[in-house]
Design a protein around this motif. Structure first.
Motif, short mmCIF file in Angstrom:
data_model
loop_
_atom_site.label_atom_id
_atom_site.label_comp_id
_atom_site.label_asym_id
_atom_site.label_seq_id
_atom_site.Cartn_x
_atom_site.Cartn_y
_atom_site.Cartn_z
N LEU A 7 0.84 -1.20 0.00
CA LEU A 7 0.00 0.00 0.00
C LEU A 7 0.88 1.25 0.00
CD1 LEU A 7 -2.60 -1.16 2.70
CD2 LEU A 7 -2.78 -1.38 0.22
N GLU A 8 0.31 2.36 -0.49
CA GLU A 8 1.12 3.58 -0.56
C GLU A 8 0.22 4.81 -0.50
OE1 GLU A 8 4.41 5.71 -3.53
OE2 GLU A 8 3.55 3.76 -4.02
N LYS A 9 0.70 5.83 0.23
CA LYS A 9 -0.03 7.09 0.34
C LYS A 9 0.96 8.21 0.59
CE LYS A 9 -3.62 9.44 3.04
NZ LYS A 9 -4.57 9.33 4.16
N ASP A 10 0.91 9.24 -0.23
CA ASP A 10 1.77 10.42 -0.07
C ASP A 10 3.24 10.04 0.04
OD1 ASP A 10 -0.54 11.98 -0.09
OD2 ASP A 10 -0.76 11.87 2.08
N GLY A 11 3.66 9.09 -0.77
CA GLY A 11 5.06 8.69 -0.76
C GLY A 11 5.44 7.71 0.33
N ARG A 12 4.52 7.36 1.19
CA ARG A 12 4.79 6.41 2.27
C ARG A 12 4.27 5.03 1.86
NH1 ARG A 12 1.39 5.76 7.79
NH2 ARG A 12 2.57 4.02 8.69
N ALA A 13 5.16 4.05 1.86
CA ALA A 13 4.80 2.69 1.46
C ALA A 13 4.78 1.78 2.67
CB ALA A 13 5.78 2.16 0.43
N VAL A 14 3.78 0.92 2.76
CA VAL A 14 3.69 -0.04 3.84
C VAL A 14 3.31 -1.41 3.28
CG1 VAL A 14 3.02 1.68 5.56
CG2 VAL A 14 1.25 0.45 4.28
N ASN A 15 3.67 -2.46 3.99
CA ASN A 15 3.29 -3.83 3.64
C ASN A 15 2.49 -4.40 4.79
OD1 ASN A 15 6.41 -3.57 2.58
ND2 ASN A 15 5.03 -4.36 1.06
N VAL A 16 1.34 -4.96 4.49
CA VAL A 16 0.47 -5.51 5.53
C VAL A 16 0.26 -7.00 5.27
CG1 VAL A 16 -1.75 -5.35 6.69
CG2 VAL A 16 -0.71 -3.29 5.70
N ARG A 17 0.57 -7.81 6.26
CA ARG A 17 0.30 -9.25 6.17
C ARG A 17 -1.07 -9.51 6.78
NH1 ARG A 17 4.17 -12.04 4.09
NH2 ARG A 17 6.30 -11.23 4.05
N VAL A 18 -1.96 -10.02 5.96
CA VAL A 18 -3.35 -10.18 6.37
C VAL A 18 -3.67 -11.66 6.59
CG1 VAL A 18 -4.04 -8.10 5.13
CG2 VAL A 18 -4.10 -10.31 3.95
N ASN A 19 -4.82 -11.89 7.24
CA ASN A 19 -5.26 -13.25 7.53
C ASN A 19 -6.69 -13.44 7.05
OD1 ASN A 19 -2.91 -14.23 9.13
ND2 ASN A 19 -3.50 -12.54 10.48
N GLY A 20 -7.06 -14.68 6.85
CA GLY A 20 -8.42 -14.98 6.44
C GLY A 20 -8.62 -16.48 6.29
N GLN A 21 -9.82 -16.86 5.88
CA GLN A 21 -10.14 -18.28 5.74
C GLN A 21 -9.69 -18.87 4.42
OE1 GLN A 21 -14.49 -17.71 6.96
NE2 GLN A 21 -14.09 -19.80 7.64
N THR A 22 -9.43 -18.02 3.42
CA THR A 22 -9.17 -18.54 2.08
C THR A 22 -7.83 -18.06 1.54
OG1 THR A 22 -10.44 -16.67 1.18
CG2 THR A 22 -11.59 -18.77 1.43
N VAL A 23 -7.18 -18.96 0.81
CA VAL A 23 -5.92 -18.67 0.12
C VAL A 23 -6.03 -19.21 -1.30
CG1 VAL A 23 -3.42 -19.02 0.06
CG2 VAL A 23 -4.61 -18.82 2.27
N PHE A 24 -5.67 -18.39 -2.27
CA PHE A 24 -5.72 -18.80 -3.66
C PHE A 24 -4.38 -18.52 -4.33
CE2 PHE A 24 -10.14 -17.74 -2.62
CZ PHE A 24 -10.82 -18.85 -3.12
N ASN A 25 -4.19 -19.10 -5.52
CA ASN A 25 -3.05 -18.71 -6.35
C ASN A 25 -3.56 -18.26 -7.71
OD1 ASN A 25 -3.86 -21.10 -7.48
ND2 ASN A 25 -1.83 -22.02 -7.59
N ASN A 26 -4.75 -17.63 -7.69
CA ASN A 26 -5.41 -17.19 -8.90
C ASN A 26 -6.20 -15.91 -8.61
OD1 ASN A 26 -8.02 -17.11 -10.61
ND2 ASN A 26 -6.67 -18.46 -11.80
N THR A 27 -5.93 -14.87 -9.37
CA THR A 27 -6.55 -13.57 -9.14
C THR A 27 -8.07 -13.62 -9.29
OG1 THR A 27 -4.57 -12.45 -9.96
CG2 THR A 27 -6.59 -11.16 -9.91
N PHE A 28 -8.55 -14.31 -10.30
CA PHE A 28 -9.99 -14.31 -10.57
C PHE A 28 -10.76 -15.09 -9.50
CE2 PHE A 28 -7.86 -13.41 -14.52
CZ PHE A 28 -8.62 -12.37 -15.03
N LEU A 29 -10.13 -16.09 -8.90
CA LEU A 29 -10.78 -16.79 -7.80
C LEU A 29 -10.82 -15.92 -6.55
CD1 LEU A 29 -9.35 -20.40 -8.26
CD2 LEU A 29 -11.60 -19.54 -8.89
N MET A 30 -9.82 -15.09 -6.36
CA MET A 30 -9.83 -14.14 -5.24
C MET A 30 -11.00 -13.16 -5.40
SD MET A 30 -5.74 -13.39 -5.05
CE MET A 30 -5.87 -12.16 -3.73
N LEU A 31 -11.20 -12.70 -6.62
CA LEU A 31 -12.33 -11.81 -6.88
C LEU A 31 -13.65 -12.52 -6.62
CD1 LEU A 31 -13.58 -9.19 -8.03
CD2 LEU A 31 -13.32 -10.20 -10.32
N ARG A 32 -13.76 -13.78 -7.06
CA ARG A 32 -14.98 -14.55 -6.85
C ARG A 32 -15.28 -14.71 -5.35
NH1 ARG A 32 -19.27 -14.93 -9.33
NH2 ARG A 32 -20.03 -14.40 -7.25
#
Length: 298
Positions: free
Chosen positions: A208-233
């Motif tokens: 993520l980035e705002k006003d020149g400041r970049a951050v990385n966020v490690r998130v959690n959840g019930q689902t993990v995919f290796n496909n962008t369209f399945l993440m959208l679904r």
């Protein structure tokens, strides 16, 4: 050298690089048993063991490693010269193998290459979906696609798309009764849809980035995919927040199926580039593909 011996050497290179008879056989279009028999016959003719076989893996012996480092570059040179000869044909023909992200294939490559395929029936294109930073030489690909133009010094990169903007969104059903994230750290208190990276096997940290400041966020959840369209679904089905290219979520946001989150933190990355080996001459088919994909800002 007999033709079949040259084919066996090519097969040995694939086995040595893949470290697996199963993967190598699939790549070569052979059965695993036929490939194993061919390698045993090659070892018998040479009078030296080239491969160490276990129930789980295959590795090269000292002699095998020496043969790999010696003949690998030479066979690549032969392949390049043969491709140069085929490039002398007046009519573009042949197969172009491309490794790319599924989003790049769906949004950029396929729309632009479909007319080319219809115009040149002797040109074939093989797409391979891969999220890793693929070594196209080792994988015997003609070209690869990645975000940005940073490639190895022996490669050429050509821009094929504008900057790629990422977005975070979730369904109204998921957000009902929950507070919208106000800052990136709030994401850790939400259910998020993760992407697993093939290169190291880890989960992708959201950039993520705002006003020149970049951050990385490690998130959690019930689902993990290796496909962008399945993440959208999954996001559309109410499974949490997703982090995908903006062009994918835009129509769903406009129609109310998804709600944008943390918009002022959405980052942009350099657009997709097609990269290929820096050679004196490339095949007419690959040249057509590159020109069809080249990004031309209006």
């Amino acid at each position: 050298m007999a033709k079949e011996n040259l084919n066996d050497l090519r097969a040995f290179l694939v086995v040595a690089r893949e470290r697996s008879f199963t993967r190598a056989a699939a790549q070569l279009g052979l059965s695993r048993s036929a490939l194993s028999h061919a390698m045993s016959a090659l070892e018998a003719r040479l009078g030296v063991r080239l491969l160490t076989r276990t129930t789980r893996s295959v590795s090269t012996t000292e002699a095998g490693a020496r043969l790999l480092s010696t003949i690998g570059p030479r066979l690549s040179e032969i392949d390049q010269e043969l491709e140069s000869l085929s490039a002398m044909r007046e009519k573009p023909a042949g197969t172009v193998r491309i490794t790319a992200h599924d989003h790049a294939i769906v949004t950029v490559l396929w729309p632009r290459l479909l007319p080319l395929l219809q115009q040149y029936p002797d040109v074939n294109i093989e797409f391979s979906v891969d999220y890793a930073l693929t070594d196209i030489a080792a994988g015997r690909f003609d070209a690869g696609v990645r975000s940005g133009d940073r490639v190895d010094k022996d490669m050429i990169a050509v821009c094929i798309a504008p900057a790629l903007r990422m977005a975070i969104a979730a369904s109204p059903a998921y957000l009902a009764g929950r507070s919208l994230p106000a800052v990136p750290d709030d994401l850790t208190r939400h259910r998020c849809i993760n992407l697993r990276l093939p290169t190291h096997g880890g989960l992708y940290a959201w950039d993520l980035e705002k006003d020149g400041r970049a951050v990385n966020v490690r998130v959690n959840g019930q689902t993990v995919f290796n496909n962008t369209f399945l993440m959208l679904r999954a996001a559309l089905d109410g499974m949490g927040l997703t982090y995908v290219p903006y062009d994918l979520v835009q129509p769903h946001i406009e129609q109310g199926r998804l709600v944008p989150v943390l918009q002022d933190w959405w980052p942009s990355f350099p657009g997709y580039h097609i990269y290929y080996a820096n050679r004196r001459q490339i095949s007419p088919a690959l040249s057509l593909v590159i020109e069809a994909l080249r990004y031309r800002p209006e």
